[in-house]
Scaffold this motif. Structure first.
Motif, short mmCIF file in Angstrom:
data_model
loop_
_atom_site.label_atom_id
_atom_site.label_comp_id
_atom_site.label_asym_id
_atom_site.label_seq_id
_atom_site.Cartn_x
_atom_site.Cartn_y
_atom_site.Cartn_z
N LEU A 103 -14.99 -5.03 6.19
CA LEU A 103 -13.57 -4.73 6.04
C LEU A 103 -12.96 -5.34 4.78
O LEU A 103 -11.76 -5.27 4.57
CB LEU A 103 -12.80 -5.23 7.26
N ARG A 104 -13.79 -5.94 3.96
CA ARG A 104 -13.32 -6.42 2.65
C ARG A 104 -12.24 -7.50 2.75
O ARG A 104 -11.37 -7.58 1.90
CB ARG A 104 -12.76 -5.26 1.82
N VAL A 105 -12.26 -8.29 3.81
CA VAL A 105 -11.32 -9.40 3.88
C VAL A 105 -12.00 -10.59 3.19
O VAL A 105 -13.07 -11.00 3.61
CB VAL A 105 -11.00 -9.79 5.33
N PRO A 106 -11.42 -11.11 2.12
CA PRO A 106 -12.10 -12.19 1.40
C PRO A 106 -12.05 -13.51 2.17
O PRO A 106 -11.25 -14.38 1.88
CB PRO A 106 -11.34 -12.26 0.08
N THR A 109 2.27 -8.93 -1.21
CA THR A 109 3.57 -8.32 -1.50
C THR A 109 4.71 -9.30 -1.27
O THR A 109 4.51 -10.39 -0.77
CB THR A 109 3.79 -7.12 -0.58
N VAL A 152 -6.18 -6.88 -2.63
CA VAL A 152 -5.35 -7.59 -1.65
C VAL A 152 -3.89 -7.34 -2.03
O VAL A 152 -3.50 -7.56 -3.17
CB VAL A 152 -5.65 -9.10 -1.68
N ASN A 153 -3.09 -6.84 -1.07
CA ASN A 153 -1.68 -6.62 -1.36
C ASN A 153 -0.90 -7.89 -1.03
O ASN A 153 -0.57 -8.13 0.11
CB ASN A 153 -1.14 -5.47 -0.51
N ARG A 155 0.40 -16.02 -7.00
CA ARG A 155 -0.93 -16.24 -6.47
C ARG A 155 -2.00 -15.94 -7.52
O ARG A 155 -2.99 -16.64 -7.63
CB ARG A 155 -1.15 -15.36 -5.25
N PRO A 174 0.84 -1.21 0.00
CA PRO A 174 0.00 0.00 0.00
C PRO A 174 0.86 1.25 0.00
O PRO A 174 1.91 1.28 0.62
CB PRO A 174 -0.78 -0.09 1.32
N ARG A 181 -6.33 0.36 -6.54
CA ARG A 181 -7.50 0.73 -5.74
C ARG A 181 -8.46 1.59 -6.54
O ARG A 181 -9.67 1.52 -6.36
CB ARG A 181 -7.06 1.42 -4.45
#
Lengths: 521, 438
Positions: free
Chosen positions: B427-430, B67, B64-65, B77, B38, B47
């Motif tokens: 929170l947009r966590v998949p 990194t 999703v970062n 991935r 980010p 984004r």
């Protein structure tokens, strides 16, 4: 002066700013208090929304959220010994020790008051000395950072209670674990065994959750075995000693405020110079682009212990240690804005995103911003003050809400904490591998703790290992392989830092020997 | 009594899972993998695209970062994700380089390109107070003092290093005539440049944009034509050096995504990159908006792959040597670890702490169950989904800790869906969806 007034109007006359401040304060407290969700992630989530907002509203939201998140990180640290953000890892043992004594309200109250004080101090420095200090930030090249990181690592050994050799061992384990993955400077895979997931190395957030959270759950499972009473009365923290025979107003309003905020402000007033010192350390470290709130907390804690009257209390529930470390990590947040505003160089990952947001709004940070967008700069100052003031009531409510956790029976709480550990370690990168990391680190933490090896240095080693190696290789590559590059006479700042590093170690060894002589066990 | 609880659980879950549309695409959140952290340029573009796609497609698009590993992690991935159209990747120029350095097997052939977003040319920067005001002067300085001047911009062998080495070769110098200091990215390199640690930095113009005002000077950009947002910066070609290096960013899907889904996504991406909001954003960022449709992007990738293959194999890189290998630092640490270990062993043989309880057999079982639960989650969650797995595990642990079921059941049933709503929706966590596809 006109511009200052304009800034006042921008901030205080705009109802949107107030809405943004209160919403993001609540959001920030929530994010910060869940281990695994970081302030950076919260700001990144906010970026698409800022597209619709005016610049000062967007900045108000970001500044408030980060300030609140860094404080809120102390809540799970204190109550459960799981650092909510890496900036709280340094004093996790101190804070949890106080909770076990039934003093969680005092610990969190001190953390809140000192966070606010640190934040306000940082804001004042940003206003008054921003331009002068920014010049220091540009003096730091690879070799200065190398010495600074070594100093940061040394502070983990200095603050540890018990034998220093064990802290050093723990630190080395952390450093060694940090070398797993693709080396940033060599672009070469190490200890990855061909697994692509390991290329990213061992993430310090899942590692931190595992080392502190999972190991604490495992330890409690063993402790639960010992008492065979089937009662669900068994709690995580001791009882708070609130007397019940007072009026309702007394009991529900006055006493909680006194117990949370009273002790904090009292401590702050009696330790003004300590607070100033910690705030100063926080701002100075926070404004360096290669160091942030986490290192600031460590260094401040180490300095605090070094000059304390009762250094033996550190690591076992020292309220002074918590005060100094929380002051520093909050002051560091404002520090990160110094290079960001003056040069356009981000001081940390949050300000990196902020610069992106400003550019998107066609505002270029850097020297020109002070001439062309002066009202906006002043409004940032005002927002910093506003954000820290708003933190007082919101943080107070969060502490009271968090206090509920200590009242949940341990048997019910432990499985829920375990679920949160899984969620928190997954949340950052959405990777199952991180859950595995958390589990392995949890077992490691459990074993280390039983053998009296402190855990916090492992986390610091994991955080500082990669940049330390990077700076080491960079310096030695630059000096063509000669170690003289580390003590370059043309870089006085590097020499100074190296001297401080030597002093810290010499004094630690001398004191260790003197202690041995005075009480040979 | 416990049976009743299980039946109630199943019923509740069945009711909750009833509200799903199976027929239309997309009907659940899409994941956009960004291989960089980010705050960087790739992240902010990701984004923005995600935000625009979200409005177009009507489902959340979560960034999703992934990194690390110079981009290996994220690209791997993205390429190995389930090809159902719900995972997209923001591919960057490293896709054309990593496999040539045998850091991964993933190449452009593992992706189905959707759209190219932009290209950034490499440019060369020095401090404003340095003595070099033109490319020629710097070239001459390197020629006079080979192996003295230090350069940086990114990691060793990564895109901007390739750019610099290519320039030196092109003007008849050896790439090792400058010392390349490997840095984590363009931001720390620029800081190092200001601090006097390096003499020149090679990175893209938007990355150095805020410093161009008075701190750094750009000597030239390695592009065919001048960059519109920086029209006063000359190209290397104008300065007599025929050398271009461009980084790119684009959207791609894993191979095997059904054609109809691919077309829906590609059309949405096309609309996004031609929208006013996007064009304004890239203009403010200083990046170009040379969007390229998928077929053209594919040909471009094939060509880029070939070009970088040639560069990485050429003497440009074989001429560059390194002294301190990757194992130098770990070896140092291993030595220190051994010393500490022996020291501790000598002092008190790692005595177990006084306040630690002894582990009984049943305590061991408790530990094993707690660890087993996490392992079970790792194995099952992806197929069964977060809600079912988490609820079952929570209940299992409650049962083992002898929590009465009247507490355990409602807590498991209420907490897990609540957490799902907070983390996955808020929170947009998949979180894994599994059978229920909540």
């Amino acid at each position: 002066m006109e511009q200052v007034l304009e800034a006042f109007e921008l901030v205080f006359a705009n109802p949107m700013v107030w809405v943004a401040v209160f919403l993001s304060a609540t959001f920030g407290v929530f994010i910060g208090s869940i281990p695994g969700l970081t302030a950076t992630m919260a700001v990144a989530l906010l970026v698409p929304i800022t597209y619709w907002l005016e610049p000062e509203v967007a900045l108000a939201a970001i500044v408030t959220m980060v300030a609140c998140a860094i404080f809120a990180g102390d809540i799970p640290t204190t109550l459960l010994r799981i650092p909510g953000t890496p900036a709280s890892a340094a004093y996790a043992d101190d804070a949890k020790a106080l909770t076990n004594l039934g003093k969680s309200d005092t610990a969190l109250g001190v953390a809140l008051v000192c966070s606010v004080a640190g934040g306000l101090f940082g804001a004042l420095v940003l206003m008054g000395l921003g331009h002068q200090l920014a010049k220091i930030a540009t003096l730091f090249s690879a070799v200065e950072y190398f010495w600074l990181y070594l100093l940061g690592l040394s502070s983990a050994v200095v603050v540890s209670s018990g034998p220093k050799l064990r802290a050093l061992l723990s630190l080395t384990i952390g450093l060694l674990l940090s070398t797993v993955g693709l080396s940033a400077v060599h672009s070469q895979a190490r200890f990855t065994f061909g697994q692509p997931e390991l290329f990213d190395g061992i993430g310090f957030i899942p590692a931190m959750i595992g080392l502190f959270g999972v190991s604490e759950v495992l330890k409690n499972l063993i402790d639960l075995q010992q008492d065979h009473t089937d009662s669900t009365e068994d709690r995580v923290g001791g009882e708070n000693q609130n007397s019940l025979d007072v009026g309702r107003m007394q009991r529900f309003v006055y006493q909680p405020i006194k117990s949370v905020l009273g002790s904090g402000s009292e401590l702050l007033l009696t330790r003004k110079w300590h607070a100033l010192r910690s705030g100063g350390i926080g701002v100075l470290i926070g404004m360096l682009p290669g160091a942030g709130a986490d290192i600031a907390a460590w260094v401040s804690l180490a300095v605090s212990k070094r000059f304390s009257n009762k250094p033996e209390a550190y690591g076992k529930g020292s309220i002074e240690g918590i005060a100094d470390a929380t002051t520093a990590n909050s002051a560091a947040l404002a520090g990160a804005w110094i290079p960001a505003l003056v040069f356009g160089i981000p001081g940390d990952s949050v300000t990196a995103i902020v610069i992106g947001v400003l550019l998107m709004k066609n505002i270029t940070p850097g020297p020109e911003i002070f001439e062309k967008q002066a009202p906006l700069v002043y409004s940032i100052y005002l927002i910093f003050i506003l954000a820290n003031l708003v933190l007082i009531p919101i943080g107070f409510l969060a502490i009271k809400a968090g206090g509920f956790i200590v009242r949940i029976p341990r048997r019910v709480l432990l499985p829920i904490i375990l679920l949160f550990c899984v969620l928190g370690s997954y949340a950052l990168n959405s990777s199952y591998f991180d859950i595995g990391t958390m589990l392995v680190m949890g077992l490691l933490g459990f074993v280390l703790e039983r053998r009296k090896i402190p855990l916090a240095p492992v986390v610091l080693g994991l955080i500082l290992g990669p940049p330390l190696e990077e700076r080491f290789i960079q310096t030695i590559t630059g000096s063509d392989g000669s170690l003289a590059g580390f003590l370059d006479p043309q870089r006085p700042l590097a020499l100074g830092l190296a001297a401080v590093f030597a002093l810290v170690w010499v004094s630690a060894i001398v004191m260790g020997i003197r202690q041995k002589k005075s009480n040979p066990e | 009594m416990r049976n009743k609880g299980v039946i109630a659980l199943c019923l509740l879950l069945a009711v909750l899972s009833g509200c799903d549309r199976q027929d239309s695409f997309p009907n659940r959140p899409i994941l956009l993998i960004c291989p960089w952290s980010p705050g960087g340029g790739t992240d902010s573009i990701s984004r923005h695209i995600a935000f625009l796609l979200e409005q177009d497609l009507g489902v959340p698009v979560n960034v999703v970062n992934a990194t690390g590993g110079s981009g290996v992690t994220g690209h791997t991935r993205g390429a190995t994700a389930r090809p159902d159209g719900y995972t997209m990747t923001m591919v960057t120029v490293e896709l054309s380089m990593l496999h040539w350095r045998s850091l991964t097997n993933i190449s452009y052939k593992d992706f189905k390109p959707v759209i190219m977003l932009n290209q950034d040319a490499a440019a060369l920067f020095v401090r404003t107070d340095s003595q070099w005001t033109s490319l020629g002067e710097l070239q001459e300085a390197i020629r006079q003092n080979p192996g003295k001047l230090k350069a940086s911009g990114t990691a060793f062998g990564a895109i901007w290093h390739v750019a610099l080495a290519g320039w030196l070769t092109n003007v008849g110098l050896n790439p090792s005539d400058t010392i390349w200091i490997p840095m984590g990215g363009s931001k720390p390199s620029l800081v190092e440049l200001l601090a006097g640690g390096v003499d020149m930095v090679c990175c893209s113009l938007p990355e150095a944009r805020v410093l161009l005002a008075d701190k750094v000077r750009c000597l030239g950009v390695m592009a065919e034509e001048r960059v519109p947002a920086f029209s006063d910066v000359p190209t290397f070609k104008e300065l007599g050096v025929d050398w271009q290096v461009l980084g790119y960013r684009g959207l791609a899907l894993p191979l095997g995504v059904p054609q109809d889904r691919y077309e829906i996504l590609a059309a949405a991406a096309r609309r996004a990159v031609t929208s006013d909001a996007y064009l304004e954003f890239v203009a403010n960022m200083g990046a170009d908006a040379a969007a390229m449709p998928s077929e053209e992007f594919r040909r471009f990738l094939a060509k880029a792959d070939e070009t970088f293959g040639q560069i990485m194999a050429s003497e440009v890189f074989s001429g560059v040597t390194r002294k301190y290998g990757a194992m130098f630092f770990p070896k140092l640490l291993l030595g220190l670890l051994a010393l500490c270990f022996l020291g501790c062993l000598g002092i008190d043989r790692f005595r177990v702490s006084e306040d630690a309880q002894t582990i009984t057999a049943s305590g061991m079982l408790d530990l094993a169950i707690a660890v087993g639960c996490i392992v079970l989650y790792l194995v099952l969650a992806e197929f069964v989904g977060f809600i079912v797995t988490a609820a079952v595990l929570l209940f299992l642990l409650f049962w083992r800790l002898r929590v009465r079921w009247i507490v355990a059941l409602p807590v498991s049933l209420a907490l897990v869906p609540l957490l799902y709503q907070i983390f996955a929706v808020g929170l947009r966590v998949p979180l894994p969806r599994g059978w229920l596809s909540w």
